[in-house]
Write an enzyme that holds these catalytic residues in place. Sequence first.
Site, PDB file in Angstrom:
ATOM      1  CB  SER A   1      -4.981  -3.400   1.692  1.00 16.33           C
ATOM      2  OG  SER A   1      -4.200  -2.891   2.746  1.00 16.33           O
TER       3      SER A   1
ATOM      4  CG  ASP B   1       0.084  -3.231  -1.806  1.00  9.68           C
ATOM      5  OD1 ASP B   1      -0.838  -2.417  -1.627  1.00  9.68           O
ATOM      6  OD2 ASP B   1       0.727  -3.763  -0.874  1.00  9.68           O
TER       7      ASP B   1
ATOM      8  CG  ASP C   1      -0.569  -3.715   3.996  1.00  8.22           C
ATOM      9  OD1 ASP C   1       0.236  -4.219   3.203  1.00  8.22           O
ATOM     10  OD2 ASP C   1      -1.636  -3.179   3.638  1.00  8.22           O
TER      11      ASP C   1
ATOM     12  CG  MET D   1       5.702  -2.487  -2.923  1.00  4.09           C
ATOM     13  SD  MET D   1       4.151  -2.879  -2.090  1.00  4.09           S
ATOM     14  CE  MET D   1       3.526  -1.264  -1.621  1.00  4.09           C
TER      15      MET D   1
ATOM     16  CG  MET E   1       3.599  -1.491   7.652  1.00  2.00           C
ATOM     17  SD  MET E   1       3.058   0.163   7.219  1.00  2.00           S
ATOM     18  CE  MET E   1       1.975  -0.207   5.819  1.00  2.00           C
TER      19      MET E   1
ATOM     20  CG  HIS F   1      -2.706  -6.933   1.091  1.00  2.00           C
ATOM     21  ND1 HIS F   1      -1.780  -7.671   0.378  1.00  2.00           N
ATOM     22  CD2 HIS F   1      -2.051  -5.805   1.478  1.00  2.00           C
ATOM     23  CE1 HIS F   1      -0.633  -7.025   0.324  1.00  2.00           C
ATOM     24  NE2 HIS F   1      -0.764  -5.889   0.990  1.00  2.00           N
TER      25      HIS F   1
ATOM     26  CG  MET G   1       5.790  -3.617   3.793  1.00  5.43           C
ATOM     27  SD  MET G   1       4.389  -2.496   3.648  1.00  5.43           S
ATOM     28  CE  MET G   1       3.107  -3.561   4.284  1.00  5.43           C
TER      29      MET G   1
ATOM     30  CG  HIS H   1       2.918  -6.461   1.882  1.00  2.00           C
ATOM     31  ND1 HIS H   1       2.478  -5.265   1.330  1.00  2.00           N
ATOM     32  CD2 HIS H   1       4.265  -6.490   1.684  1.00  2.00           C
ATOM     33  CE1 HIS H   1       3.513  -4.592   0.854  1.00  2.00           C
ATOM     34  NE2 HIS H   1       4.607  -5.306   1.060  1.00  2.00           N
TER      35      HIS H   1
HETATM   36  C1  DX5 Z   1       1.207   0.225   1.611  1.00  2.00           C
HETATM   37  C2  DX5 Z   1       0.520  -1.105   1.752  1.00  2.00           C
HETATM   38  C3  DX5 Z   1      -0.719  -1.238   0.974  1.00  2.00           C
HETATM   39  C4  DX5 Z   1      -1.777  -0.223   1.259  1.00  2.00           C
HETATM   40  C5  DX5 Z   1      -2.335   0.165  -0.055  1.00  2.00           C
HETATM   41  O1  DX5 Z   1       2.467   0.152   2.136  1.00  2.00           O
HETATM   42  O2  DX5 Z   1       1.369  -2.160   1.395  1.00  2.00           O
HETATM   43  O3  DX5 Z   1      -1.241  -2.560   1.028  1.00  2.00           O
HETATM   44  O4  DX5 Z   1      -2.819  -0.679   2.075  1.00  2.00           O
HETATM   45  O5  DX5 Z   1      -3.220   1.177   0.175  1.00  2.00           O
HETATM   46  P1  DX5 Z   1      -3.977   1.960  -0.981  1.00  2.00           P
HETATM   47  O6  DX5 Z   1      -4.783   0.971  -1.757  1.00  2.00           O
HETATM   48  O7  DX5 Z   1      -4.811   2.915  -0.177  1.00  2.00           O
HETATM   49  O8  DX5 Z   1      -2.927   2.655  -1.809  1.00  2.00           O
HETATM   50 ZN    ZN Z   2       0.483  -4.200   1.167  1.00  2.00          ZN
END
Ligand code: DX5
Ligand code: ZN
Length: 228
Positions: free
Chosen positions: A10, A178, A37, A140, A39, A35, A71, A69
């Site tokens: 990620s 994740d 992310d 999650m 947001m 991955h 969010m 992903h």
């Molecule tokens: C959090 C993300 C993850 C994040 C995980 O909301 O969806 O993908 O990068 O990070 P680690 O592996 O550091 O917990």
């Molecule tokens: Zn993620």
Amino acid sequence: MSTTIELVPSILSANFANLAADARAALNGGGTVLHLDVMDGHFVPNITIGPPVVASLRKALPGATFDCHLMIENPDQLIPAFAEAGANWISVHQEACVHLDRTLHLIESHGCKPGVVINPATPVHTLNYVLDIVHHVLVMSVNPGFGGQKFIPNSLNKMERLAKIRESRALTYRIEVDGGVALDTVADVVRAGAELLVAGNAVFGHGDIRQNATNLLAAARSATLTRA
Ligand code: DX5
Ligand code: ZN
């Protein structure tokens, strides 16, 4: 059903001023899916990347598989743009989708593999009627929004449950985890049935990215050997 363990780095914990090189290092270390992310500052209390960054990464890494992903609220509005930018897999949160079935079909109609995500407080049974149409289910194991958080052990029950349901209903979705996946938690998630292992901080947060990826994947694979 046999499963293939894959490391899914990620980029949330990468150096955003050096994104392509950091991502490449993680892939060279054994990561097979990247991955990304996304947001929006509404569904989660943080803002990250949008379609232009995905498009730039796509140019830098033409052959990589991108796991986006989302969010975000109202994902239907942005799914076409992420598909156009180069996403291969797109996952949406059950909690963010009023018409989840429609949204998953929308992802598919744009040529991407649809995935569904559940937050730590959301039970697996809420997915009963979409498990036959998703490519992956993302559990999650932290509350989404930030990298480097502590793994929530209750999430292991959900991975086990998803593996059992997949077997009993003869389905084919893959199980992704994740949040907080690191050397001290990776064996537990693999034994619980997760096979797509997202890791941000453990790969990009310290030291040599390529070596971190290699070490984490090796730990995951050695856990498979001991899986009952
Ligand atoms: C959090 C993300 C993850 C994040 C995980 O909301 O969806 O993908 O990068 O990070 P680690 O592996 O550091 O917990
Ligand atoms: Zn993620």
